[in-house]
Structures are given as structure tokens and as C-alpha cells.
Design a protein around this motif. Structure first.
Motif, PDB file in Angstrom:
ATOM      1  N   LEU A  28       0.608  -1.184  -0.059  1.00  0.00           N
ATOM      2  CA  LEU A  28      -0.204   0.024  -0.022  1.00  0.00           C
ATOM      3  C   LEU A  28       0.915   1.327   0.030  1.00  0.00           C
ATOM      4  N   LEU A  29       1.964   1.310   0.722  1.00  0.00           N
ATOM      5  CA  LEU A  29       2.711   2.466   0.849  1.00  0.00           C
ATOM      6  C   LEU A  29       3.691   2.684  -0.314  1.00  0.00           C
ATOM      7  N   SER A  30       3.857   1.738  -1.176  1.00  0.00           N
ATOM      8  CA  SER A  30       4.721   1.833  -2.158  1.00  0.00           C
ATOM      9  C   SER A  30       4.340   2.886  -3.151  1.00  0.00           C
ATOM     10  N   PRO A  31       5.227   3.580  -3.733  1.00  0.00           N
ATOM     11  CA  PRO A  31       4.999   4.773  -4.707  1.00  0.00           C
ATOM     12  C   PRO A  31       4.347   4.183  -6.029  1.00  0.00           C
ATOM     13  N   GLY A  32       3.428   4.592  -6.726  1.00  0.00           N
ATOM     14  CA  GLY A  32       2.903   4.497  -7.984  1.00  0.00           C
ATOM     15  C   GLY A  32       1.629   3.719  -7.789  1.00  0.00           C
ATOM     16  N   ILE A  65      -9.759  -1.082   2.782  1.00  0.00           N
ATOM     17  CA  ILE A  65      -8.282  -1.578   2.767  1.00  0.00           C
ATOM     18  C   ILE A  65      -8.513  -2.928   3.489  1.00  0.00           C
ATOM     19  N   TYR A  66      -9.335  -3.071   4.382  1.00  0.00           N
ATOM     20  CA  TYR A  66      -9.251  -4.104   5.373  1.00  0.00           C
ATOM     21  C   TYR A  66     -10.053  -5.529   4.379  1.00  0.00           C
ATOM     22  N   VAL A  67     -10.782  -5.121   3.373  1.00  0.00           N
ATOM     23  CA  VAL A  67     -11.376  -6.043   2.526  1.00  0.00           C
ATOM     24  C   VAL A  67     -10.367  -6.549   1.739  1.00  0.00           C
ATOM     25  N   GLN A  68      -9.566  -5.589   1.157  1.00  0.00           N
ATOM     26  CA  GLN A  68      -8.434  -6.027   0.214  1.00  0.00           C
ATOM     27  C   GLN A  68      -7.404  -6.723   1.064  1.00  0.00           C
ATOM     28  N   TYR A  69      -7.079  -6.594   2.264  1.00  0.00           N
ATOM     29  CA  TYR A  69      -6.292  -7.364   2.814  1.00  0.00           C
ATOM     30  C   TYR A  69      -6.861  -9.011   3.251  1.00  0.00           C
TER      31      TYR A  69
END
Length: 315
Positions: A28-32, A65-69
Motif C-alpha cells: 500500500l505504501l509503495s509509490p505508484g 483496505i481491510y477487505v483488500q487485506y
């Protein structure tokens, strides 16, 4: 023993879940934008906003986000780590394809560190304060101080460029792993040597050893039957953790000697911003580290009667 195993396994589960959270957050924190990376992989150099939105919908990036995780974690448990942004290949397949190279490097480095460290540590303990002890202690200080990458370059210059004895890159046979394993194991050999020397000297001063010595038992039997098994316990723990560390990341050796292992795969992922591969690498190596540490912990519990006795008293 069974109860202790269950307890350690249950304690390892939250750690593995925490590692999966860290790996997911890394993505998630990765750029792009992953949607843009996926579209670029399909040959679209300048995708439109509508194409990006459609790809985000397809990848599920517009969900909470929690659904993605949860969705990603379920896929991981089913063996689906996703596909590479750059090559489009299945990530788990690539990891398993490269893993044998890293395992071979790790096992050879472990064997070198164990044999050299235990042998010289034993000699230093037996011949304490002799010229041999002083020389080995001086050598271990040098090995602990010199960076591994410098030793690797020095070995390439000596054994490959000057003597023409060993290859500098590749993984076709055992010869290709000798220099990488030596470069990885130098500092650990010195540490094992010091651990072994210290453990044996502690056993030599123990009451049971002194009593056995007074009884006239031969020196060889005193060393290998009485002192050696007890002195090996902390060394086994050290070597187990070392193996876990090498399997998790032998970046210097794999990059300098061009070994196609999982660490070089992670370096390529960082270079090309292939974040799903990096995410899978963090998760895979983190779980591998936990499992090996757990195995070492159970082995130490089995070998050490003091730990078993303490567990029984606690129960």
C-alpha cells in the motif's frame, strides 16, 4: 513435549499474521499506482483515466483496505501470491524456482560455519592461552571486522582472476557456490568459534567435569562424552538462527556472484518497482524465518533436559 509444541505453534501464529500485515502495508505504501503498472505491462504507455479506473476495479483496489487485506490473505493461504507487474509470471512459481539456489547456498555456508567454527573453538578451549588460541582469536577479530562484500571481491580477485580456480557467477554445480558460501560464512564461523570456546571453558569448570576428571577418565572421553554435548547447545541455537537469516536474505552473495536466488529476485523487484514480488518476498521469507526459528526452539527443548524439567515444573 506435545504440550510445549502446541504452545510454541500457537505463539507463532500471531507473529505470522503480523508479518502478513506488514507485507500488505508495504504494497500500500509503495509509490505508484498498481493499476498503471498493470496497464503498462499490457503495453499501454499512457493509459487514460477511464482505463486506470477500470483496472483498479478489476484488481479490487477501490475496495476498503481491510477487505483488500482479507481477500489477499485468503489468496495467499491458497498459494496464490499474484503475478509480477514486469514479467506477468506467477510469483509463487518464481519463488519456488529460485529457492533451491538460496537453500544450497545457505546449507553450504552453514556447513562451513559449523565445521570451521566448532573445530577451531574446540582447539582454542583445549589449548587455552597457547599460541594457537591467541592466533585464532586474532583471526576471528579480523573476520568479524572485515565487511563480507570486501572479502567476496578479494576472493574473486584471488581465486578467479589470478589463480583461475573458481567461477565468478552462475549456479551450475557446487563449484559455483564455494566462494559465495565462504563470503557468507566468514563472520559466522568466527562467532561460532567464540561461542564454542566459551561454552567448553564453562563446561571444563563445571563440578561434574572436575569430578569425572578426578576419577581418571581419559581426556578424549571427558571432552567428547561429557563436555561437548552440553557445550553444543548454544552453538546449535546460533547456527539455527544463522540458517534462518541466510535463507531470508543472502543479498550480498547473490548480487556479487550473480546467483539466481530469492534475494536477487527481491533486488530486481526493487529496481523495477515490482511491488507484488517484493510483497511476496517479505511474506515468504518472514514466514520461513518464523518456521525455522520455531523448529530450532523445539529442537533445543528436546535436547536440553533443563528446559524440559522447567516446563514440567511450570505445568
Amino acid at each position: 513435549m506435545i504440550r510445549y509444541c502446541y504452545k510454541r505453534i500457537l505463539l507463532a501464529v500471531p507473529v505470522m499474521i503480523g508479518i502478513s500485515l506488514l507485507a500488505f502495508i508495504l504494497g500500500l505504501l509503495s509509490p505508484g499506482d498498481p493499476a498503471e503498472f498493470a496497464l503498462n505491462q499490457d503495453g499501454l504507455d499512457a493509459p487514460t483515466d477511464a482505463q486506470i479506473a477500470a483496472m483498479r476495479e478489476e484488481l479490487g483496489l477501490n475496495r476498503l483496505i481491510y477487505v483488500q487485506y482479507f481477500s489477499w490473505f485468503v489468496q495467499v493461504l491458497h498459494g496464490n501470491f499474484g503475478s509480477s507487474y514486469i514479467t506477468g509470471k506467477d510469483i509463487l512459481h518464481e519463488l519456488l524456482l529460485r529457492l533451491p539456489v538460496t537453500v544450497e547456498l545457505a546449507l553450504l555456508a552453514l556447513a562451513i560455519a559449523a565445521v570451521v567454527g566448532i573445530a577451531f573453538g574446540t582447539l582454542c578451549a583445549v589449548y587455552k592461552n597457547s599460541w594457537l588460541d591467541d592466533a585464532v582469536q586474532f583471526l576471528t577479530n579480523i573476520l568479524l571486522a572485515v565487511p563480507g562484500f570486501w572479502l567476496a571481491l578479494l576472493m574473486i580477485l584471488l581465486f578467479s582472476e589470478t589463480l583461475r580456480l573458481l567461477p565468478t557467477s552462475g549456479s551450475e554445480s557446487l563449484r559455483y557456490f564455494i566462494m559465495p558460501a565462504l563470503a557468507v560464512s566468514f563472520s559466522t564461523s568466527a562467532t561460532v568459534c567464540r561461542y564454542m570456546r566459551s561454552s567448553l571453558l564453562t563446561e571444563f569448570a563445571s563440578q561434574y567435569f572436575l569430578v569425572a576428571r578426578v576419577r581418571g577418565i581419559s581426556k578424549i572421553k571427558l571432552l567428547f562424552y561429557y563436555a561437548f554435548p552440553n557445550a553444543m547447545l548454544p552453538v546449535i541455537a546460533l547456527l539455527g538462527n544463522y540458517l534462518a537469516g541466510i535463507l531470508g536474505g543472502s543479498v550480498i552473495a547473490e548480487s556479487i556472484f550473480a546467483l539466481p536466488g530469492i534475494s536477487s529476485m527481491a533486488l530486481e523487484a526493487i529496481r523495477f518497482r515490482d511491488y507484488p514480488v517484493l510483497q511476496a518476498y517479505v511474506l515468504f521469507t518472514g514466514w520461513l524465518l518464523v518456521l525455522i526459528t520455531l523448529a530450532v526452539d523445539l529442537l533445543m527443548f528436546y535436547l536440553n533436559p533443563k528446559l524440559r524439567g522447567g516446563a514440567e515444573v511450570h505445568d
